[in-house]
Design an enzyme around this catalytic site. Sequence first.
Site, PDB file in Angstrom:
ATOM      1  N   GLN A 256       0.709  -1.316   0.089  1.00  0.00           N
ATOM      2  CA  GLN A 256       0.303  -0.379  -0.126  1.00  0.00           C
ATOM      3  C   GLN A 256       0.813   0.973  -0.062  1.00  0.00           C
ATOM      4  OE1 GLN A 256      -3.272  -0.449   2.846  1.00  0.00           O
ATOM      5  NE2 GLN A 256      -3.419  -2.326   3.019  1.00  0.00           N
ATOM      6  N   LYS A 272       2.320   7.175   6.536  1.00  0.00           N
ATOM      7  CA  LYS A 272       1.231   6.268   5.597  1.00  0.00           C
ATOM      8  C   LYS A 272       0.195   7.308   6.002  1.00  0.00           C
ATOM      9  CE  LYS A 272       2.661   2.121   7.026  1.00  0.00           C
ATOM     10  NZ  LYS A 272       2.744   1.080   7.599  1.00  0.00           N
ATOM     11  N   GLU A 293      -4.983  -0.584   5.551  1.00  0.00           N
ATOM     12  CA  GLU A 293      -3.437   0.256   6.460  1.00  0.00           C
ATOM     13  C   GLU A 293      -4.183   0.840   6.913  1.00  0.00           C
ATOM     14  OE1 GLU A 293       0.539   0.507   5.409  1.00  0.00           O
ATOM     15  OE2 GLU A 293       0.984  -1.890   5.358  1.00  0.00           O
ATOM     16  N   GLN A 376       6.809   8.964  10.702  1.00  0.00           N
ATOM     17  CA  GLN A 376       7.705   7.661  12.057  1.00  0.00           C
ATOM     18  C   GLN A 376       8.802   8.073  11.316  1.00  0.00           C
ATOM     19  OE1 GLN A 376       6.712   3.240  11.346  1.00  0.00           O
ATOM     20  NE2 GLN A 376       6.890   2.994  13.388  1.00  0.00           N
ATOM     21  N   ILE A 377       9.446   7.659  12.080  1.00  0.00           N
ATOM     22  CA  ILE A 377      11.272   8.218  11.737  1.00  0.00           C
ATOM     23  C   ILE A 377      11.727   6.967  11.433  1.00  0.00           C
ATOM     24  CG2 ILE A 377      11.932   6.811  14.452  1.00  0.00           C
ATOM     25  CD1 ILE A 377      13.638   9.640  12.508  1.00  0.00           C
ATOM     26  N   LEU A 378      12.580   6.716  10.069  1.00  0.00           N
ATOM     27  CA  LEU A 378      12.918   5.666   9.553  1.00  0.00           C
ATOM     28  C   LEU A 378      14.689   5.794   9.688  1.00  0.00           C
ATOM     29  CD1 LEU A 378      11.878   6.383   5.360  1.00  0.00           C
ATOM     30  CD2 LEU A 378      11.673   4.019   7.514  1.00  0.00           C
ATOM     31  N   LEU A 379      14.386   4.271  10.068  1.00  0.00           N
ATOM     32  CA  LEU A 379      15.760   3.996  11.943  1.00  0.00           C
ATOM     33  C   LEU A 379      17.174   3.704   9.845  1.00  0.00           C
ATOM     34  CD1 LEU A 379      15.268   1.979  13.703  1.00  0.00           C
ATOM     35  CD2 LEU A 379      15.454   4.288  14.323  1.00  0.00           C
ATOM     36  N   ASP A 445      -0.850  -9.898  10.391  1.00  0.00           N
ATOM     37  CA  ASP A 445       0.014  -9.366   9.615  1.00  0.00           C
ATOM     38  C   ASP A 445       1.480  -9.566   9.669  1.00  0.00           C
ATOM     39  OD1 ASP A 445       0.249  -9.120   6.690  1.00  0.00           O
ATOM     40  OD2 ASP A 445       0.563  -6.776   6.944  1.00  0.00           O
ATOM     41  N   ASP A 465       5.750  -2.073  11.301  1.00  0.00           N
ATOM     42  CA  ASP A 465       4.812  -2.355  10.350  1.00  0.00           C
ATOM     43  C   ASP A 465       3.217  -2.900  10.763  1.00  0.00           C
ATOM     44  OD1 ASP A 465       3.423  -1.887   8.081  1.00  0.00           O
ATOM     45  OD2 ASP A 465       4.522  -3.812   6.945  1.00  0.00           O
TER      46      ASP A 465
END
Length: 562
Positions: A256, A272, A293, A376-379, A445, A465
Site C-alpha cells: 500500500q 502513512k 492500513e 514515523q522515523i526511518l532508521l 499480518d 509495520d
Amino acid sequence: MRHTRLRLRFTILFILATLTIFSLITLYTFIWSTNELERQEQIQDAPKSPGAVPFWSAINHQNIYDLYATPASTIFKRKANITQSRIEELFQLIRNAHTDQAHLVDIEKLYPINPKWNFQKLLEEQQAQEQSDKDADTVDSATNLTKTTKTQRDLTTAEKTMSKHDKIQLRNYVLQVLAKWKKEHQNDEITTIASIMHDELEQDEPSKLNTSWYKYMKTVTNLRVYDPHSSPFKRLLNHLQNAEVIEANEMPQGTQIKVILDLPDSFRALLKPYRVPRNYQTLPDHFYFSDIERHHAEIAAFHLDKILGFYRVPPVVGRLIDITRDIREKATEDLANTFFISPANNTCFRGHCSYYCDTSHAVCGKPGDRLEASVQILLPRPPDVDWEKITHPYRRSYSAARKAKWESNENYCYEHVFLDEEYHNRLLLDMMDLSAFDFLIGNMDRHHMMRISSFGSNTALVHLDNGRSFGRYDYDDLSILTPIRHCCLFRYSTFARLHRVYRQGLSTLLSRSLENGEQLKKILVDEHLTAIDRRLEILFGQLDTCIKTYTVKRVMIDDGID
C-alpha cells in the site's frame, strides 16, 4: 309536506358532504404526516458531507469518508478464562519461583536431560521424517491417489510424531541453551547505531555528526530504538510533528502507498496517510492480507509499545498536513504524476503499490488539501546499517484456499521451532514478546521479523509495520497467540511489566498517553480500549494454562533482559 321532504334531502346531502370533506382532510393529513416522518428519518440517517462535518468529529458519524465504514456498535463483551484473583495468584507464584531460581546455579539439575538422549539425533530423525513426508506428497501428486488412501497415509504419519519423552527432553535442552546464552551475553556492552556509523560518517559526511539526527542515533541501541526519557527523543517527536518537508518520495516496496519524507537536520520519515474513519472495522469476510492500513493504528501501536516498556516500535506521531504544500509541491516526478483533483474538488494522489493504488482508492484531502497521517522515523538502512529479515515461523499462508502448517500441527513448536538452532537465543523469547504485542493490538499480518544485524546476535527485534492492527474490536483472534500456546515459553520481565500495567489499567494508561502525547484527537475509539483490557486478561489466561501444564520454572524464563 313537500317542503319538509326537501329540507330532509338537503340535510342528508349536507351531512354526506361534510363527512366526505372530513374523510378527505383526515386522509390527507395522515398521508402528509407519514411522508414527513419518513423524510425526517432519511435526513437523520443520511451522512453529512465532509465539508459540513468538523474533522475531529468524524468518528461519531457513519460513512463520512469511506463508503464501507461500519457504525460503532455496542462494546463487545467476552470474558477471559481467568479471574482477577487468579491473576494475582499467578503473579505471586511466578515472583516466588523467580526468587527461588535466582539462587540455583546448576542449570543441568534445574533442567535435567537423560544422558542417552541426543539433540542431534532427534534433529536428524525429524529432518528424515520431513523429507519422507515431502516425498510422499510428491508421489500423491504424481499418482493422483484417492482421498481415502491419502487419509490412511496421514493417519500412519501421525503415529510418527515426536514422543512425549522426546518433547520433555527437548524442552529441557532448549531451557539449558537459553540459560547458557544468558550467561555468555549478560555482560555484553550496549552498542548504539551512532557508534556503528561514526567512522564512515566522519570520513564521508562529517557535518552529520553535529545534527539532532545523530544525537538521536546515540539513543538507538541493540536493546531498544528509543529512550523515552531522553532529550533527543522529545526533540525527535517535535521534529516529526512540525518540521518542513524538503522532499516527498514513494517507498519502493510495500502493498500500500507509503511516502518517504526528507526533513531538515538529516531526518527521514515514513508517512502513512489517513484511509478510513476511526470506527471502521475490518469486514468479517475480508482476509488479513487484503485489509487496509490505518495511520491511527501505527500511532496507537507506538504508544502501547512505550507503555509496555518494549521500546521497539520506531517513534511515530500523528500529523495534520497540507497535501499540496507538503507532498505535491515536494514530490518526485513519479509521485507528482499521480496527483489529480477529485469531483469533490479535493486534492488526491494514487501512488504506485500492489494494493489500493488506483483512482478509486486514492488518498484525498478531507476536505480540500487537509490530510491526517502518521509520520514515523526511518532508521538507517543498508548499506549504512545491515538489517536481518527473518521469516516468521508462524507466518500465515496468505492464501484463501490453504492453511499454514502450524495451523494444523499442535506439535509445530517442538518439531520446527525448538529444533531450529537459530532460535536457541534471545530471538525465541523476543518472538514471544512480539506475539503478545500483536495479540493486544490485533495484528495478524506479521509475516517477517526484523532486527538490526549490525549489532550482532544480541539484538532485539524491531516491531515495524503495525498499520493493519486495531482492525476489529469485536473479535479476538486467538491464533495470534499460537507461538505462546505451542511453545509455552515467556520472558519473566515481560510478564512483570504486563502485570504492572494490568494493575494500573492498561486502557487507561493508553488513553492518557494518546490524549497527552498526540495533537490528533481520539486515536482509538472506546471499543478498542476495552478490547485491549480484555485481550490482556486472555493472555494471562494462556500463560496460566501453560504453567499448569509445564510448571513455572519450565515456562517463565529470566534471560537478563529488562
